[in-house]
Design a protein around this motif. Sequence first.
Motif, mmCIF file in Angstrom:
data_model
loop_
_atom_site.group_PDB
_atom_site.id
_atom_site.type_symbol
_atom_site.label_atom_id
_atom_site.label_comp_id
_atom_site.label_asym_id
_atom_site.label_seq_id
_atom_site.Cartn_x
_atom_site.Cartn_y
_atom_site.Cartn_z
ATOM 1 N N VAL A 27 0.857 -1.182 0.000
ATOM 2 C CA VAL A 27 0.000 0.000 0.000
ATOM 3 C C VAL A 27 0.895 1.234 0.000
ATOM 4 O O VAL A 27 1.771 1.367 0.859
ATOM 5 C CB VAL A 27 -0.936 0.016 1.231
ATOM 6 C CG1 VAL A 27 -1.788 1.267 1.252
ATOM 7 C CG2 VAL A 27 -1.787 -1.244 1.274
ATOM 8 N N ASP A 29 0.612 5.475 -0.220
ATOM 9 C CA ASP A 29 -0.258 6.659 -0.170
ATOM 10 C C ASP A 29 -1.724 6.274 -0.067
ATOM 11 O O ASP A 29 -2.585 6.867 -0.716
ATOM 12 C CB ASP A 29 -0.018 7.560 -1.382
ATOM 13 C CG ASP A 29 1.399 8.103 -1.421
ATOM 14 O OD1 ASP A 29 1.922 8.448 -0.340
ATOM 15 O OD2 ASP A 29 1.972 8.174 -2.517
ATOM 16 N N ARG A 31 -3.313 3.610 -1.127
ATOM 17 C CA ARG A 31 -3.870 2.830 -2.234
ATOM 18 C C ARG A 31 -3.053 1.566 -2.456
ATOM 19 O O ARG A 31 -1.834 1.563 -2.290
ATOM 20 C CB ARG A 31 -3.879 3.644 -3.512
ATOM 21 C CG ARG A 31 -4.780 4.864 -3.436
ATOM 22 C CD ARG A 31 -4.894 5.508 -4.808
ATOM 23 N NE ARG A 31 -5.806 6.626 -4.753
ATOM 24 C CZ ARG A 31 -7.107 6.548 -5.009
ATOM 25 N NH1 ARG A 31 -7.640 5.405 -5.341
ATOM 26 N NH2 ARG A 31 -7.859 7.620 -4.949
#
Length: 148
Positions: A27, A29, A31
Amino acid sequence: MTDHPSNDLLIQRICLELDGPTLDIRVRDGRIAEISPGLDRHGEESLLDGQGQWLVPGAIDNHVHFRDPGLNYKEDYGSGSRGALRGGVTTVLEVQNNDPLLLDANRCREKIAEVGSRSLVNFGIYPNLLEQTLPTLQEMAPFASAFK
């Protein structure tokens, strides 16, 4: 458990399908950047061992009444979002049905500012769709998930 703070995260040994292999998820940032078995940790990534647990997406509750502001003693964004999160809900969409109603863009902006720092989950608002708000719908649209 994580072993040091970072905005990036590597989750190891997660199941995504019934009887499937365990996978690792990177993951960045906030996302998902990569899903693959055997990912190596990069730099300052936090590390979480999924221990073969299932990873499922968060639910969306598209009709909540947190009564905040106005009737906070019944429920506010702190308690309502905490309860949502405990139940696996990561996004709520609030229908404001107590004063002050969401009747114009300024009130929508104020509402988002008021609850934004207290909500533990993602949130959206439904400004009030009333005869008196018809002239202000266009100015409220950028703040609205929908109108109700």
